[in-house]
Design a protein around this motif. Structure first.
Motif, PDB file in Angstrom:
ATOM      1  N   HIS A  60      36.052 -17.478  50.564  1.00 12.35           N
ATOM      2  CA  HIS A  60      36.613 -16.434  50.532  1.00 12.35           C
ATOM      3  C   HIS A  60      37.544 -16.373  51.846  1.00 12.35           C
ATOM      4  O   HIS A  60      38.545 -15.465  52.088  1.00 12.35           O
ATOM      5  CB  HIS A  60      35.908 -14.976  50.620  1.00 12.35           C
ATOM      6  CG  HIS A  60      35.314 -14.764  49.429  1.00 12.35           C
ATOM      7  ND1 HIS A  60      35.679 -13.983  48.499  1.00 12.35           N
ATOM      8  CD2 HIS A  60      34.210 -15.461  48.833  1.00 12.35           C
ATOM      9  CE1 HIS A  60      34.810 -13.982  47.338  1.00 12.35           C
ATOM     10  NE2 HIS A  60      33.986 -15.046  47.623  1.00 12.35           N
ATOM     11  N   ASP A 120      32.576 -10.034  45.911  1.00 12.50           N
ATOM     12  CA  ASP A 120      31.380 -10.571  45.291  1.00 12.50           C
ATOM     13  C   ASP A 120      30.372  -9.321  45.227  1.00 12.50           C
ATOM     14  O   ASP A 120      30.090  -8.792  46.487  1.00 12.50           O
ATOM     15  CB  ASP A 120      30.885 -11.828  46.219  1.00 12.50           C
ATOM     16  CG  ASP A 120      31.808 -13.024  46.031  1.00 12.50           C
ATOM     17  OD1 ASP A 120      32.792 -13.106  45.617  1.00 12.50           O
ATOM     18  OD2 ASP A 120      31.205 -13.916  46.768  1.00 12.50           O
ATOM     19  N   TYR A 131      37.507 -12.626  38.030  1.00  7.74           N
ATOM     20  CA  TYR A 131      37.523 -13.590  39.097  1.00  7.74           C
ATOM     21  C   TYR A 131      36.106 -14.180  39.335  1.00  7.74           C
ATOM     22  O   TYR A 131      35.072 -13.576  38.755  1.00  7.74           O
ATOM     23  CB  TYR A 131      38.781 -13.287  39.934  1.00  7.74           C
ATOM     24  CG  TYR A 131      38.228 -12.214  41.169  1.00  7.74           C
ATOM     25  CD1 TYR A 131      37.028 -11.423  41.382  1.00  7.74           C
ATOM     26  CD2 TYR A 131      38.983 -12.033  42.211  1.00  7.74           C
ATOM     27  CE1 TYR A 131      36.659 -10.714  41.998  1.00  7.74           C
ATOM     28  CE2 TYR A 131      38.581 -11.112  43.259  1.00  7.74           C
ATOM     29  CZ  TYR A 131      37.490 -10.591  43.042  1.00  7.74           C
ATOM     30  OH  TYR A 131      37.164  -9.770  44.219  1.00  7.74           O
ATOM     31  N   HIS A 132      36.364 -15.184  40.454  1.00  7.43           N
ATOM     32  CA  HIS A 132      35.065 -15.648  40.911  1.00  7.43           C
ATOM     33  C   HIS A 132      34.398 -16.392  39.621  1.00  7.43           C
ATOM     34  O   HIS A 132      32.922 -15.846  39.443  1.00  7.43           O
ATOM     35  CB  HIS A 132      34.026 -14.489  41.613  1.00  7.43           C
ATOM     36  CG  HIS A 132      33.187 -15.277  42.584  1.00  7.43           C
ATOM     37  ND1 HIS A 132      32.075 -15.782  42.288  1.00  7.43           N
ATOM     38  CD2 HIS A 132      33.394 -15.265  43.886  1.00  7.43           C
ATOM     39  CE1 HIS A 132      31.503 -16.098  43.671  1.00  7.43           C
ATOM     40  NE2 HIS A 132      32.563 -16.021  44.677  1.00  7.43           N
ATOM     41  N   SER A 153      38.385 -16.149  44.222  1.00  7.91           N
ATOM     42  CA  SER A 153      38.643 -14.922  44.473  1.00  7.91           C
ATOM     43  C   SER A 153      39.994 -14.633  45.055  1.00  7.91           C
ATOM     44  O   SER A 153      40.267 -13.563  45.570  1.00  7.91           O
ATOM     45  CB  SER A 153      37.589 -14.212  45.290  1.00  7.91           C
ATOM     46  OG  SER A 153      36.411 -14.413  44.701  1.00  7.91           O
ATOM     47  N   PRO A 168      34.093  -9.792  39.690  1.00  6.53           N
ATOM     48  CA  PRO A 168      33.545 -11.010  39.461  1.00  6.53           C
ATOM     49  C   PRO A 168      32.823 -11.023  38.168  1.00  6.53           C
ATOM     50  O   PRO A 168      32.301 -10.319  37.662  1.00  6.53           O
ATOM     51  CB  PRO A 168      32.394 -11.064  40.681  1.00  6.53           C
ATOM     52  CG  PRO A 168      32.320  -9.638  40.991  1.00  6.53           C
ATOM     53  CD  PRO A 168      33.703  -8.839  40.781  1.00  6.53           C
TER      54      PRO A 168
END
Ligand code: NI
Ligand code: MN
Length: 225
Positions: free
Chosen positions: A54, A139, A188-189, A9, A161
Motif C-alpha cells: 500500500h 484491507d 480490489y486486493h 489496492s 477487498p
C-alpha cells in the motif's frame, strides 16, 4: 468522479479538478508493469495503512509531485519526519479538503511499515465530493463498524477487498455491501499474489445472484461516477 484501478489496492481518483492516488503499490507489481508512476498526476496520496503493498511508491510519487499525504496520525508523522507534507487523521474524524470531505474509518487488519515502524491502526476512507460518495475499505475483515457508514453517508460506490487470506473474501464482501447499503462494488486486493488469486467470473456471479454489481477493472482501466 473518475476512478482508475492501478492494481492491488492502488487507485487514481480525479475529482473536483484534483488528482488523488490511493495506496500506491505499482512499481513492485508485475501485473501493473504498463503503468508508469512517473506519469501519474497527484495532488494528494491517501494511505489506508502502512503495509508494503500500500505504500511502496508513496515516497517516489511524493518527491516528484510535492503532494500532501493523508493518513492516520502515525503514518502522517512517519512521512512528515522524512520531510514530506502530510495531513494526520484518526478514526471517526473527517476533514474538508479542497476536493471534498474525507472521513477516516475503521478497518480490522494490522499496520506496520516494511522497516518495522508502527503504522497505527489501519483504516479506510469515505470520500464525499461532487454529489458522489465512495467508500474505500482498505484491507479489512468484515466488521459491524461498516454499518455506521450509511448512517451518515449514502454511498454511490463501495471499493472492497475480495482476495481472501489477508482480507475479506467475496462472500464477506457481499455481506459488507449489505452493511454499507451499497450494491455497486468495485473489487480490489486480489490476484497480485498467489495467496489472493480469485476466479473473476465466479466472484461476479456471486454478487449478481444477490442482485449486486461487482466490477473488476483491468489495470489502467477507469470507471466514471
Ligand atoms: Ni495490509
Ligand atoms: Mn494489503
Amino acid at each position: 468522479m473518475k476512478i482508475t484501478f492501478y492494481g492491488q489496492s492502488s487507485l487514481g481518483i480525479e475529482v473536483a479538478g484534483k488528482n488523488i492516488i490511493v495506496d500506491p503499490f505499482i512499481s513492485g507489481n508485475e501485473l501493473a508493469k504498463n503503468i508508469n508512476i512517473d506519469e501519474l498526476k497527484a495532488d494528494y496520496i491517501l494511505v489506508t495503512h502502512a503495509h508494503q503493498d500500500h505504500v511502496l511508491d508513496v515516497e517516489t510519487i511524493a518527491k516528484r509531485t510535492g503532494v500532501t499525504i493523508v493518513s492516520n496520525a502515525e503514518i502522517a508523522d512517519y512521512y512528515a519526519e522524512k520531510g514530506f507534507k502530510s495531513h494526520p487523521m484518526n478514526h471517526g474524524g473527517s476533514w474538508k479538503f479542497d476536493f471534498g470531505n474525507v472521513k477516516y474509518v475503521s478497518a480490522i487488519h494490522s499496520s506496520a511499515f516494511p522497516d518495522g515502524t508502527y503504522g497505527g491502526n489501519p483504516g479506510g476512507f469515505v470520500i464525499e465530493s461532487e454529489h458522489k460518495n465512495i467508500y474505500i475499505a482498505g484491507d479489512t475483515a468484515l466488521t459491524f463498524d461498516m454499518k455506521l457508514i450509511p448512517l451518515r453517508t449514502k454511498l454511490d460506490l463501495a471499493i472492497l477487498p475480495i482476495g481472501n487470506n489477508f482480507t475479506m473474501d467475496v462472500e464477506d464482501a457481499i455481506i459488507a455491501s449489505d452493511f454499507v447499503e451499497c450494491d455497486k462494488v468495485l473489487g480490489y486486493h486480489y490476484d497480485t499474489f498467489d495467496y489472493i488469486k480469485i476466479n473473476h467470473e465466479d466472484a461476479k456471479k456471486k454478487f449478481f445472484d444477490k442482485g449486486k454489481d461487482l466490477m473488476l477493472l483491468e489495470i489502467g482501466e477507469s470507471l466514471e461516477l
